[in-house]
Design an enzyme around this catalytic site. Structure first.
Site, PDB file in Angstrom:
ATOM      1  N   GLU A 112      -4.370   0.464  -3.826  1.00 45.16           N
ATOM      2  CA  GLU A 112      -2.988   0.941  -3.901  1.00 45.16           C
ATOM      3  C   GLU A 112      -2.009  -0.224  -3.841  1.00 45.16           C
ATOM      4  O   GLU A 112      -0.981  -0.225  -4.543  1.00 45.16           O
ATOM      5  CB  GLU A 112      -2.717   1.921  -2.768  1.00 45.16           C
TER       6      GLU A 112
ATOM      7  N   GLU B 180       0.843  -1.208   0.000  1.00 44.70           N
ATOM      8  CA  GLU B 180       0.000   0.000   0.000  1.00 44.70           C
ATOM      9  C   GLU B 180       0.873   1.252   0.000  1.00 44.70           C
ATOM     10  O   GLU B 180       0.605   2.216  -0.753  1.00 44.70           O
ATOM     11  CB  GLU B 180      -0.902  -0.016   1.226  1.00 44.70           C
TER      12      GLU B 180
ATOM     13  N   ASP C 117      -7.036   1.165   0.323  1.00 44.36           N
ATOM     14  CA  ASP C 117      -5.685   0.686   0.620  1.00 44.36           C
ATOM     15  C   ASP C 117      -5.320  -0.510  -0.255  1.00 44.36           C
ATOM     16  O   ASP C 117      -4.196  -0.601  -0.763  1.00 44.36           O
ATOM     17  CB  ASP C 117      -5.580   0.292   2.092  1.00 44.36           C
TER      18      ASP C 117
ATOM     19  N   ASP D 230       0.805   3.804  -3.267  1.00 46.21           N
ATOM     20  CA  ASP D 230       0.375   5.195  -3.146  1.00 46.21           C
ATOM     21  C   ASP D 230       1.293   6.103  -3.951  1.00 46.21           C
ATOM     22  O   ASP D 230       0.832   7.031  -4.640  1.00 46.21           O
ATOM     23  CB  ASP D 230       0.379   5.592  -1.670  1.00 46.21           C
TER      24      ASP D 230
END
Length: 236
Positions: A126, A50, A123, A54
């Site tokens: 990502e 995650e 989450d 991102d």
């Protein structure tokens, strides 16, 4: 147990097809959909992925917006970027791709509706992007982001996003509601570089938060998030 593994493998293969990436290392996708509630020492969660995803998502979206509108200023690009990478948008993309159906959750998380939770879906989306990046490099991850976010990127490139507060107020007034209220709920960082968190609230109870380096910009971010939320609910 073998039957469950076969089903999971088939479900993950179908998910990979939906997002348009054929994993050469399918174990990366397995990790990307593994929530902390079911993780163990031998079965790591998707939290590290995650973190990486991102950043990959951010670079992909920033590049796409930069190329889509050669006349846009930084002040115009920034809110478009924030709208596209925020958790709610990631969760929406995850829902459209059916990511919730393949998440590996602990029993308690599953029983509490984890497959539909916005934070969990955002989450995990990502983490999937990071898995693609590790599996096939940045170009493959970027191309996946462009496929999944494409309509949103196109809309953001032509949308006027600078005065979301006015748009939200107009939305409320058109429905006989008083103007939304804005409350500063947090401030972090040093005095010379603070980050403000502001909550926007409608009289009917809907709320959303926004963060920015200035209080007015945080109010705009909160208004934009709340406006998108209520417009999405109306279109549901």
């Amino acid at each position: 147990m073998n039957g469950q593994r076969v089903k999971l493998a088939a479900d993950l293969a179908a998910f990979a097809t939906r997002i348009g990436h054929d994993f050469s290392r399918p174990e990366l996708l397995v990790r990307a959909v593994t929530h902390a509630s079911i993780a163990s020492q031998s079965r790591p969660s998707n939290e590290r992925l995650e973190f990486l995803g991102d950043r990959v998502l951010g670079l992909s979206i920033a590049t796409a917006l930069f190329q889509a509108d050669g006349q846009a200023t930084e002040g115009t690009l920034a809110p478009r970027f924030n709208a596209l990478v925020r958790q709610e948008t990631c969760a929406d993309v995850a829902r459209e791709a059916g990511l919730g159906e393949v998440l590996k959750l602990g029993r308690s998380e599953m029983m509490s509706g984890g497959r539909r939770k916005e934070a969990l879906l955002g989450d995990a989306m990502e983490a999937v992007i990071a898995a693609i990046y590790l599996d096939a490099g940045f170009e493959a991850a970027r191309d996946t982001v462009l496929r999944l976010w494409g309509p949103r990127i196109a809309a953001a490139a032509v949308a006027e996003t600078r005065d979301a507060k006015s748009s939200l107020q107009e939305w409320a007034q058109a429905r006989g509601l008083p103007p939304p209220t804005y409350t500063e709920t947090g401030r972090e960082g040093p005095d010379h570089q603070p980050v403000f968190t502001v909550e926007a609230r409608l009289d009917t109870g809907e709320t959303a938060t926004g963060q920015a380096s200035g209080k007015r910009a945080a109010e705009q971010a909160a208004a934009r998030a709340l406006l998108e939320q209520v417009q999405r609910a109306e279109g549901a």
